[in-house]
Design an enzyme around this catalytic site. Structure first.
Site, PDB file in Angstrom:
ATOM      1  N   VAL A  23       0.844  -1.204   0.000  1.00 24.70           N
ATOM      2  CA  VAL A  23       0.000   0.000   0.000  1.00 24.70           C
ATOM      3  C   VAL A  23       0.876   1.250   0.000  1.00 24.70           C
ATOM      4  CG1 VAL A  23      -1.891  -1.179   1.174  1.00 24.70           C
ATOM      5  CG2 VAL A  23      -0.193   0.062   2.525  1.00 24.70           C
ATOM      6  N   PRO A  71       2.503   7.595   1.894  1.00 23.17           N
ATOM      7  CA  PRO A  71       2.911   8.954   1.515  1.00 23.17           C
ATOM      8  C   PRO A  71       3.425   9.770   2.698  1.00 23.17           C
ATOM      9  CG  PRO A  71       0.519   8.810   1.684  1.00 23.17           C
ATOM     10  CD  PRO A  71       1.043   7.430   1.932  1.00 23.17           C
ATOM     11  N   ILE A 129      16.822  18.971 -14.022  1.00 24.22           N
ATOM     12  CA  ILE A 129      16.073  20.028 -13.345  1.00 24.22           C
ATOM     13  C   ILE A 129      15.635  19.580 -11.957  1.00 24.22           C
ATOM     14  CG2 ILE A 129      15.202  21.401 -15.251  1.00 24.22           C
ATOM     15  CD1 ILE A 129      12.838  19.482 -15.408  1.00 24.22           C
ATOM     16  N   LYS A 182      10.045  11.059 -15.189  1.00 22.74           N
ATOM     17  CA  LYS A 182      11.162  10.516 -15.975  1.00 22.74           C
ATOM     18  C   LYS A 182      10.565   9.871 -17.213  1.00 22.74           C
ATOM     19  CE  LYS A 182      12.902   6.485 -14.481  1.00 22.74           C
ATOM     20  NZ  LYS A 182      13.290   5.326 -13.646  1.00 22.74           N
ATOM     21  N   CYS A 220       9.007   8.751  -4.470  1.00 23.75           N
ATOM     22  CA  CYS A 220       9.716   8.181  -3.324  1.00 23.75           C
ATOM     23  C   CYS A 220      10.945   8.926  -2.811  1.00 23.75           C
ATOM     24  CB  CYS A 220      10.087   6.744  -3.623  1.00 23.75           C
ATOM     25  SG  CYS A 220       8.602   5.733  -3.745  1.00 23.75           S
TER      26      CYS A 220
END
Ligand code: NAI
Ligand code: UGA
Length: 469
Positions: A89, A92, A270, A339, A276
């Site tokens: 899960v 955050p 940049i 990305k 993560c």
């Protein structure tokens, strides 16, 4: 010896989906069911349009789905039947209360643990695959044992995931290493071995590292912190290069050939994005502070600070070049994903950069081959610099081709290193742009000399592009 026949994976996201697909392909005799509370996500996994884009994933899912790989919202039934449960899960950054903005929000993890405890009628191995703070396994164990039905026992393992998006299938099939942490007891060792024997179907034994739970949990945070630190380090040097005339790619090559340093993760940009790196470093910083190690926390905090600064520095440079105003100017953003080869935009540098331009009243034109307009609007309307959806819709236009996005633009900013941006017809693009036509390569992927000779004003992270002779 414990033999695993049925696996439940809680969380059908970027980790749960691909890692269980590879596991299913490598262990055809094991039934693997990936469950999620989100019906649309599960429906997408069961459809022709998977909820995530990952090279090679579609084919593999099609091969295994319905054989030994299933996607379901029957969380309880699947938990009940499983011998082993992966918890994948989301974890955050906590956005409220104590530890706000730094600590990991373990709400979803705790909910999963409570559900496992409430449902299980037989012993289970519970594997924490989500990235968690050190000692999270202890919390899971306490929740499980405090709520377990009589006679039901649990072994908790830490098995962090190291896949990177865009290369997930290859990372899973050819993993550098698999980490399994567990309790250092006979029952703990048996559980570790049960999981290790699954991975051993395709990963050489010497690459399956077993250790105590806390080392395993800390290793995951440390790996991400070290990787992000390399990006921030080369980005810090990119600023020195721009100021001195040194070339960051030459510096990266020079240091990267030292085998002690190595050449990977030295591409100036940049700024790093993704769900993560920032979250896990902040998690580590919070852990250090909780352990009364403020100097260690500050050390790692600097990696995030440098990343914030790089994005802001780059945006300031663009605005300065555009004669200090971008009001009502069309600014084309090429790439919105964090990305290439993924549609994931979480923490993408493009979000921050677009927000800065919106604040400056620019007309932001965005093209990304894998990101939808809805996603962009959601990302830009997150709390922060802007929150007004109408204002965003007025200031932002999504395009379905790079050529349309850049037409009549004052400037192009390459935010994501998609391969297709390397082969665009820049002569044609130049002709359709406002003059002077600016191009800012935030990913160091373009042929800068060629662009210069076409007539572009070229600005690049970490180097000065010599003028056209
Ligand atoms: N995205 C990546 O590349 C990597 C992520 N990780 C870690 O893996 C974990 C998962 O990350 P992602 O897959 O990216 O997250 P994600 O957000 O894509 O997926 C998580 C899924 O879990 C589901 N979920 C949450 N609570 C649930 C519950 N109680 N029962 C059933 N389903 C539930 C959500 O609906 C969601 O679909 C995080 O801890 C992350 O840090 C680790 C390595 C790589
Ligand atoms: O825990 C996680 O979520 C994962 O985080 C990263 O994987 P990911 O974020 O998918 O992608 P990376 O390839 O690491 O790139 C992260 C960011 O750094 C940027 N980057 C990377 C490398 C580099 O040299 N320069 C650079 O700017 C990328 O463009 C991207 O924005 C790690 O590489 C994985 O090992 C880890 O499992």
């Amino acid at each position: 010896m414990t033999v695993i026949k049925k696996i439940c994976c809680i969380g059908a996201g970027y980790v749960g989906g691909p890692s269980c697909t590879v596991l299913a392909a490598k262990c055809p005799d094991v039934i693997i069911t990936v469950v999620d509370i989100s019906q649309p996500r599960i429906d997408a996994w069961n459809s022709d349009k998977l909820p995530i884009y990952e090279p090679g994933l579609d084919e593999m899912v099609k091969q295994q789905r319905g054989k030994n790989l299933f996607f379901s919202t029957d969380v309880d039934g699947t938990i009940r039947d499983a011998d082993l449960i992966f918890v994948c899960v989301n974890t955050p950054t906590k956005m409220y209360g104590i530890g706000q903005g730094r600590a990991a929000d373990l709400t979803y993890l705790e909910a999963a643990a409570r559900r496992i405890a409430g449902i299980s009628t037989a012993p289970k191995i519970v594997v924490e695959k989500s990235t968690v703070p050190v000692h999270a396994a202890d919390s899971i164990a306490r929740i499980l044992h405090a709520n377990a039905k009589e006679g039901v026992t649990f072994q908790i393992l830490s098995n962090p995931e190291f896949l990177a998006e865009g290369t997930a299938i290859n990372d899973l099939v050819n993993a550098d290493r698999v980490l399994i942490g567990g309790q250092q007891s006979p029952a703990g060792h048996e559980a570790i071995e049960a999981l290790a024997s699954l991975y051993a179907r395709w990963i050489p034994r010497e690459r399956i590292l077993t250790m105590n739970t806390w080392s395993s949990e800390l290793s995951k945070l440390t790996a991400n912190a070290f990787l992000a630190q390399r990006v921030s380090s080369i980005n810090a040097i990119s600023a020195v290069c721009e100021a001195t005339g040194a070339d960051v790619e030459e510096v990266a090559r020079a240091i990267g050939t030292d085998t002690r340093i190595g050449s990977k993760f030295l591409k100036a940009s940049i700024g790093f994005g993704g769900s993560c790196f920032q979250k896990d470093i902040l998690n580590l910083v919070y852990l250090c502070e909780s352990l009364n190690l403020p100097e260690v926390g500050e050390y790692w905090q600097q990696v995030v600070k440098m990343n914030d600064w790089q994005r802001e520095r780059f945006t300031r440079k663009v605005i300065a070049q555009l004669f200090n105003t971008v009001q009502n100017k069309k600014i084309a953003i090429l790439g919105f994903a964090f990305k290439k080869d993924t549609g994931d935009t979480r923490e993408s540098a493009a979000i921050y950069i677009s927000k800065y331009f919106l604040e400056e009243s620019a007309q932001v034109a965005i093209y990304d081959p894998k990101v939808s307009e809805d996603q962009v609007v959601r990302d830009l309307s997150e709390p922060g610099l802007l929150s007004n959806v109408d204002k965003i819709k007025k200031g932002v236009t999504m395009y379905s081709s790079a050529y349309d996005a850049v037409k009549d633009a004052h400037a192009i900013i390459v935010c994501t290193e998609w391969d297709e941006f390397k082969t665009l017809d820049y002569q044609r693009i130049y002709e359709g742009m406002q003059k002077p036509a600016f191009i800012f390569d935030g990913r160091l992927i373009l042929d800068h000399q060629k662009l210069r000779s076409i007539g572009f004003q070229v600005e690049v992270i970490g180097k000065r592009v010599p003028p056209k002779y």
